[in-house]
Motif scaffolding. Structure first.
Motif, PDB file in Angstrom:
ATOM      1  N   PRO A 104     -35.472 -19.040   0.970  1.00  0.00           N
ATOM      2  CA  PRO A 104     -34.917 -18.364  -0.211  1.00  0.00           C
ATOM      3  C   PRO A 104     -34.744 -19.317  -1.390  1.00  0.00           C
ATOM      4  CG  PRO A 104     -33.259 -18.553   1.528  1.00  0.00           C
ATOM      5  CD  PRO A 104     -34.531 -19.072   2.087  1.00  0.00           C
ATOM      6  N   GLN A 105     -35.196 -18.852  -2.550  1.00  0.00           N
ATOM      7  CA  GLN A 105     -35.096 -19.641  -3.771  1.00  0.00           C
ATOM      8  C   GLN A 105     -34.224 -18.965  -4.817  1.00  0.00           C
ATOM      9  OE1 GLN A 105     -36.562 -22.747  -4.016  1.00  0.00           O
ATOM     10  NE2 GLN A 105     -37.021 -22.396  -1.857  1.00  0.00           N
ATOM     11  N   GLN A 106     -33.951 -17.701  -4.623  1.00  0.00           N
ATOM     12  CA  GLN A 106     -33.149 -16.937  -5.575  1.00  0.00           C
ATOM     13  C   GLN A 106     -32.367 -15.876  -4.807  1.00  0.00           C
ATOM     14  OE1 GLN A 106     -35.789 -15.019  -8.278  1.00  0.00           O
ATOM     15  NE2 GLN A 106     -36.907 -13.940  -6.700  1.00  0.00           N
ATOM     16  N   PRO A 107     -31.359 -15.276  -5.442  1.00  0.00           N
ATOM     17  CA  PRO A 107     -30.526 -14.305  -4.714  1.00  0.00           C
ATOM     18  C   PRO A 107     -31.322 -13.193  -4.035  1.00  0.00           C
ATOM     19  CG  PRO A 107     -29.516 -14.848  -6.808  1.00  0.00           C
ATOM     20  CD  PRO A 107     -30.869 -15.510  -6.790  1.00  0.00           C
ATOM     21  N   ALA A 108     -32.342 -12.679  -4.693  1.00  0.00           N
ATOM     22  CA  ALA A 108     -33.097 -11.562  -4.130  1.00  0.00           C
ATOM     23  C   ALA A 108     -33.892 -11.952  -2.887  1.00  0.00           C
ATOM     24  CB  ALA A 108     -34.034 -10.973  -5.185  1.00  0.00           C
ATOM     25  N   ASP A 109     -33.999 -13.244  -2.589  1.00  0.00           N
ATOM     26  CA  ASP A 109     -34.692 -13.707  -1.388  1.00  0.00           C
ATOM     27  C   ASP A 109     -33.773 -13.745  -0.171  1.00  0.00           C
ATOM     28  OD1 ASP A 109     -36.898 -14.183  -3.023  1.00  0.00           O
ATOM     29  OD2 ASP A 109     -36.601 -16.349  -3.088  1.00  0.00           O
ATOM     30  N   LEU A 110     -32.466 -13.671  -0.379  1.00  0.00           N
ATOM     31  CA  LEU A 110     -31.509 -13.805   0.716  1.00  0.00           C
ATOM     32  C   LEU A 110     -31.506 -12.563   1.604  1.00  0.00           C
ATOM     33  CD1 LEU A 110     -28.574 -15.380  -1.292  1.00  0.00           C
ATOM     34  CD2 LEU A 110     -30.075 -16.564   0.329  1.00  0.00           C
ATOM     35  N   LEU A 146     -29.143 -11.311   3.558  1.00  0.00           N
ATOM     36  CA  LEU A 146     -27.955 -10.468   3.420  1.00  0.00           C
ATOM     37  C   LEU A 146     -27.963  -9.680   2.117  1.00  0.00           C
ATOM     38  CD1 LEU A 146     -25.207 -12.795   4.905  1.00  0.00           C
ATOM     39  CD2 LEU A 146     -26.456 -10.924   6.006  1.00  0.00           C
ATOM     40  N   TYR A 147     -28.491 -10.256   1.055  1.00  0.00           N
ATOM     41  CA  TYR A 147     -28.596  -9.514  -0.205  1.00  0.00           C
ATOM     42  C   TYR A 147     -29.545  -8.335  -0.040  1.00  0.00           C
ATOM     43  CZ  TYR A 147     -29.752  -8.276  -4.972  1.00  0.00           C
ATOM     44  OH  TYR A 147     -29.961  -7.570  -6.124  1.00  0.00           O
ATOM     45  N   ARG A 148     -30.675  -8.574   0.580  1.00  0.00           N
ATOM     46  CA  ARG A 148     -31.669  -7.510   0.740  1.00  0.00           C
ATOM     47  C   ARG A 148     -31.161  -6.401   1.653  1.00  0.00           C
ATOM     48  NH1 ARG A 148     -37.239 -10.811   1.313  1.00  0.00           N
ATOM     49  NH2 ARG A 148     -38.156  -8.750   1.242  1.00  0.00           N
ATOM     50  N   ILE A 149     -30.460  -6.769   2.724  1.00  0.00           N
ATOM     51  CA  ILE A 149     -29.889  -5.760   3.616  1.00  0.00           C
ATOM     52  C   ILE A 149     -28.823  -4.968   2.874  1.00  0.00           C
ATOM     53  CG2 ILE A 149     -28.455  -5.437   5.669  1.00  0.00           C
ATOM     54  CD1 ILE A 149     -30.065  -7.745   6.958  1.00  0.00           C
ATOM     55  N   ALA A 150     -27.986  -5.659   2.097  1.00  0.00           N
ATOM     56  CA  ALA A 150     -26.934  -4.978   1.333  1.00  0.00           C
ATOM     57  C   ALA A 150     -27.542  -4.021   0.311  1.00  0.00           C
ATOM     58  CB  ALA A 150     -26.031  -5.996   0.639  1.00  0.00           C
ATOM     59  N   LYS A 151     -28.617  -4.421  -0.357  1.00  0.00           N
ATOM     60  CA  LYS A 151     -29.288  -3.538  -1.325  1.00  0.00           C
ATOM     61  C   LYS A 151     -29.843  -2.300  -0.629  1.00  0.00           C
ATOM     62  CE  LYS A 151     -30.466  -3.991  -5.285  1.00  0.00           C
ATOM     63  NZ  LYS A 151     -29.882  -3.399  -6.482  1.00  0.00           N
ATOM     64  N   LEU A 152     -30.484  -2.496   0.509  1.00  0.00           N
ATOM     65  CA  LEU A 152     -31.019  -1.368   1.272  1.00  0.00           C
ATOM     66  C   LEU A 152     -29.888  -0.441   1.700  1.00  0.00           C
ATOM     67  CD1 LEU A 152     -33.202   0.177   2.848  1.00  0.00           C
ATOM     68  CD2 LEU A 152     -32.851  -1.449   4.720  1.00  0.00           C
ATOM     69  N   ALA A 153     -28.818  -1.016   2.226  1.00  0.00           N
ATOM     70  CA  ALA A 153     -27.689  -0.205   2.684  1.00  0.00           C
ATOM     71  C   ALA A 153     -27.057   0.546   1.516  1.00  0.00           C
ATOM     72  CB  ALA A 153     -26.655  -1.081   3.385  1.00  0.00           C
ATOM     73  N   ALA A 154     -26.858  -0.123   0.393  1.00  0.00           N
ATOM     74  CA  ALA A 154     -26.221   0.526  -0.759  1.00  0.00           C
ATOM     75  C   ALA A 154     -27.087   1.640  -1.324  1.00  0.00           C
ATOM     76  CB  ALA A 154     -25.912  -0.510  -1.838  1.00  0.00           C
TER      77      ALA A 154
END
Length: 190
Positions: free
Chosen positions: A18-24, A26-34
């Motif tokens: 990961p190089q940026q927040p969107a690569d993380l 947990l961020y991606r799972i949270a976006k999908l869940a939201a």
């Protein structure tokens, strides 16, 4: 001005490096869940007058009638106050009934009322359909692989969350520091 990403090894995905927040992850799972939760929220709140949390209670009680509130809280990853509010709200709406346990009258067992059973029967196929729509465009093999990968990720996260497994990396909330002194250490020297 947009930042360019550093070159990535062809063998590494954004998740692995990961190089940026969107690569993380947990961020991606949270976006999908939201994003997907909004679909369920609209269905539950607008058409049935319940919250997504209340839907979780109905869903689990339909699966396991007679569940104790503490077990329900564990299944939904909720604290006592939140599960108590959800149960109280559903009981007030006539969707959930509290029954005293046979062995200990102070313990409550929960079950759906006839109205709760009816609401679950109306909602379940539609929420199941949302879940199936999320998987559209994936092959059966991809869905099976995702299922296995999610299982592996959950097991690993649960291992990391166990007491003593990584305390130095993930201190308990009670050990956290929010003092002005600890925050000063995070500020760059001027």
């Amino acid at each position: 001005m947009s930042r360019s990403r550093p070159p990535r090894s062809p063998s590494l995905s954004a998740l692995a490096n990961p190089q940026q927040p969107a690569d993380l992850l947990l961020y991606r799972i949270a976006k999908l869940a939201a994003t997907s939760a909004r679909l369920v929220n609209r269905l539950c709140e607008r058409e049935h007058g319940i919250t997504r949390r209340e839907w979780g209670v109905l869903m689990w009680l339909a699966q396991e009638p007679g569940m104790q509130p503490s077990t329900l809280a564990e299944r939904l990853e909720l604290d006592r106050a939140r599960i108590s509010r959800a149960i109280g709200s559903l009981a007030g709406k006539g969707l959930v009934e509290r029954l005293p346990a046979q062995a200990n009258r102070r313990e409550a067992r929960l079950q759906l009322s006839p109205a709760g059973v009816h609401m679950h029967a109306a909602l379940w196929p539609r929420i199941r359909a949302i879940n199936l729509q999320l998987l559209e465009g994936m092959s059966g093999a991809q869905v099976a692989a995702l299922d296995q990968q999610l299982h592996t990720l959950l097991e690993h996260a649960q291992h990391l969350d166990r007491p003593g497994s990584a305390e130095e990396n993930f201190p308990a909330r009670s050990q956290g520091k929010r003092s002005p002194e600890s925050l000063r250490l995070l500020r760059p020297e001027s």
